[in-house]
Enzyme design. Structure first.
Site, PDB file in Angstrom:
ATOM      1  N   HIS A 146       0.842  -1.211   0.000  1.00  0.00           N
ATOM      2  CA  HIS A 146       0.000   0.000   0.000  1.00  0.00           C
ATOM      3  C   HIS A 146       0.874   1.256   0.000  1.00  0.00           C
ATOM      4  O   HIS A 146       1.896   1.311   0.692  1.00  0.00           O
ATOM      5  CB  HIS A 146      -0.898  -0.016   1.240  1.00  0.00           C
ATOM      6  CG  HIS A 146      -1.943   1.057   1.230  1.00  0.00           C
ATOM      7  ND1 HIS A 146      -1.791   2.234   1.911  1.00  0.00           N
ATOM      8  CD2 HIS A 146      -3.139   1.120   0.599  1.00  0.00           C
ATOM      9  CE1 HIS A 146      -2.867   2.983   1.721  1.00  0.00           C
ATOM     10  NE2 HIS A 146      -3.701   2.331   0.936  1.00  0.00           N
ATOM     11  N   SER A 189      -9.324 -15.259  -0.006  1.00  0.00           N
ATOM     12  CA  SER A 189      -9.364 -13.825  -0.300  1.00  0.00           C
ATOM     13  C   SER A 189     -10.724 -13.425  -0.870  1.00  0.00           C
ATOM     14  O   SER A 189     -11.318 -14.152  -1.664  1.00  0.00           O
ATOM     15  CB  SER A 189      -8.269 -13.463  -1.303  1.00  0.00           C
ATOM     16  OG  SER A 189      -8.425 -12.109  -1.693  1.00  0.00           O
TER      17      SER A 189
HETATM   18  C1  LIG Z   1      -3.158  -3.354   2.533  1.00  0.00           C
HETATM   19  C2  LIG Z   1      -3.519  -1.980   3.036  1.00  0.00           C
HETATM   20  N1  LIG Z   1      -2.726  -1.398   3.939  1.00  0.00           N
HETATM   21  C3  LIG Z   1      -2.990  -0.176   4.440  1.00  0.00           C
HETATM   22  C4  LIG Z   1      -4.095   0.519   4.039  1.00  0.00           C
HETATM   23  C5  LIG Z   1      -4.335   1.877   4.611  1.00  0.00           C
HETATM   24  O1  LIG Z   1      -5.367   1.813   5.504  1.00  0.00           O
HETATM   25  P1  LIG Z   1      -6.154   3.141   5.973  1.00  0.00           P
HETATM   26  O2  LIG Z   1      -6.822   3.691   4.749  1.00  0.00           O
HETATM   27  O3  LIG Z   1      -7.080   2.585   6.994  1.00  0.00           O
HETATM   28  O4  LIG Z   1      -5.158   4.086   6.541  1.00  0.00           O
HETATM   29  C6  LIG Z   1      -4.966  -0.053   3.097  1.00  0.00           C
HETATM   30  C7  LIG Z   1      -6.158   0.667   2.641  1.00  0.00           C
HETATM   31  O5  LIG Z   1      -6.928   0.244   1.838  1.00  0.00           O
HETATM   32  C8  LIG Z   1      -4.662  -1.328   2.589  1.00  0.00           C
HETATM   33  O6  LIG Z   1      -5.418  -1.916   1.661  1.00  0.00           O
END
Ligand SMILES: Cc1ncc(COP(=O)(O)O)c(C=O)c1O
Length: 376
Positions: free
Chosen positions: A128, A329
């Site tokens: 992400h 998933s």
């Molecule tokens: C794998 C992953 N990590 C982190 C995040 C970030 O999360 P947040 O939007 O709650 O900060 C997301 C958001 O979709 C995600 O899919």
């Protein structure tokens, strides 16, 4: 209620009109929300009375607070419950309810940087986007690792990069369910690489934003928890569980925080969380969902979402669209459809692919309509 608002007064009827309009937009948007992992199917009416109080969970939930209007006791129960789900003895765990996945990742990586100040940080290009931002904020040296076509980290590239930097502690950010493809990195295999290369100082943070609330409730999960060798984990609360506001949980091993916490105490501040004032409402939401659903309820919720994902893959495939998903998933990946489809459905494209994420509010009927739109 007062007749005016601030220095630019709106009449009561106008205020209500604006709110009604927005509510209608939000309700309509929810019906077309198939591409983001935010469960829209929840009922938190039981905790609404708490919105009439100025609550604040400022500071560490495991320390007494001078601000009495807090929900620390409920927050601790949420953390203990997540500890069980993520396979660490609650007595050895520490954590808090965050503002979402990004803060949880930031916390895990911050802890790693405090423990190993000269470490090299590794994460895959499938990770992400918030993680790149996090390592930049931390000013941590980092290397982006290639990903495989299925979204898992490229283990050979990871091994090569760690080998080149063998003199440095290794901090590895693993994905337990990537954003685009729902891929789960093989944590035991990554531990093996560290052992093979005789890396003595290492730390694994898991980003389990979505799958951290799926894998604990399936029969044959990929390794995902502390028992698989992670040192900290971030999970989102508003994703599988569902919440009217973003929230999450970060969990780690208590001794790590105590080591970092001591250093902070030295300068006279006992402050273990990233943010100071923190939502007291979010822990209440998570507590309520967990209390209401229990393990059996979560298993049903997850089984339903997985069933819809399997149904979606079948429907796409029957219409000649090569959709696929990983085991366990709810992220169904398929070729990027025409732009009109994105005007009708809320989905996230990336280059030549997109996905739907079959959260509990996504019905077979929604899937059928989307598949029709993509096929026509
Ligand atoms: C794998 C992953 N990590 C982190 C995040 C970030 O999360 P947040 O939007 O709650 O900060 C997301 C958001 O979709 C995600 O899919």
């Amino acid at each position: 209620m007062t007749e005016t608002l601030g220095t630019n007064p709106l009449r009561q009827a106008e205020i209500q009109g604006r709110l009604d309009g927005l509510l209608q937009e939000v309700q309509e948007a929810g019906k077309r929300q198939v591409g983001y992992p935010t469960n829209q199917d929840f009922d938190y009416s039981a905790v609404l009375p708490f919105l009439e109080h100025s609550l604040n969970n400022v500071r560490d939930p495991f320390h007494a607070s001078n601000y009495w209007s807090n929900t620390h006791a409920f927050e601790r129960e949420v953390i203990n419950r997540f500890a069980g789900l993520l396979r660490i003895d609650p007595a050895e765990a520490w954590g808090y309810v965050t503002s979402g996945g990004t803060e949880g990742n930031m916390y895990g990586l911050y802890l790693a940087r405090e423990l190993f100040p000269n470490a090299m940080f590794y994460f895959s290009e499938e990770t992400h986007y918030s993680v790149l931002k996090n390592v930049r904020v931390l000013n941590a040296r980092h290397i982006m690792i290639r990903r495989q076509d299925n979204g898992e980290i490229d283990y050979d590239d990871l091994r090569d990069m760690i080998r080149v930097n063998r003199g440095l502690p290794a901090v590895i950010m693993v994905n337990v369910g990537t954003t685009m493809r729902g891929a789960v990195d093989n944590i035991p295999r990554i531990r093996e690489i560290l052992t093979d290369l005789a890396i003595t100082s290492s730390y694994i943070h898991a980003d389990a934003a979505l799958s951290g609330t799926i894998l604990p409730f399936v029969d044959d999960p990929q390794p995902y928890g502390f028992d698989a060798g992670i040192d900290s984990v971030s999970v989102s609360g508003h994703k599988m569980i569902g919440a009217p506001l973003p929230c999450g949980v970060v969990l780690t091993k208590r001794p790590y925080v105590e080591r970092v916490g001591r250093a902070i105490e030295y300068v006279g501040v006992e402050d273990t969380t990233l943010s100071g004032s923190r939502s007291a409402f979010a822990p209440l939401l998570l507590w309520h969902a967990m209390a209401r659903l229990g393990d059996a309820g979560f298993r049903r919720l997850v089984a339903g979402a997985l069933e819809t994902a399997e149904y979606a893959v079948g429907q796409f495939n029957e219409r000649g669209i090569p959709a696929w998903r990983h085991r366990n998933s709810v992220t169904v990946v398929f070729p990027r459809p025409a732009p009109e489809v994105f005007r009708k459905w809320q989905m996230a494209p990336e280059a030549e692919i997109t996905h739907i994420i079959t959260m509990p509010h996504v019905t077979h009927e929604m899937v059928d309509e989307l598949v029709d739109d993509c096929a026509s």
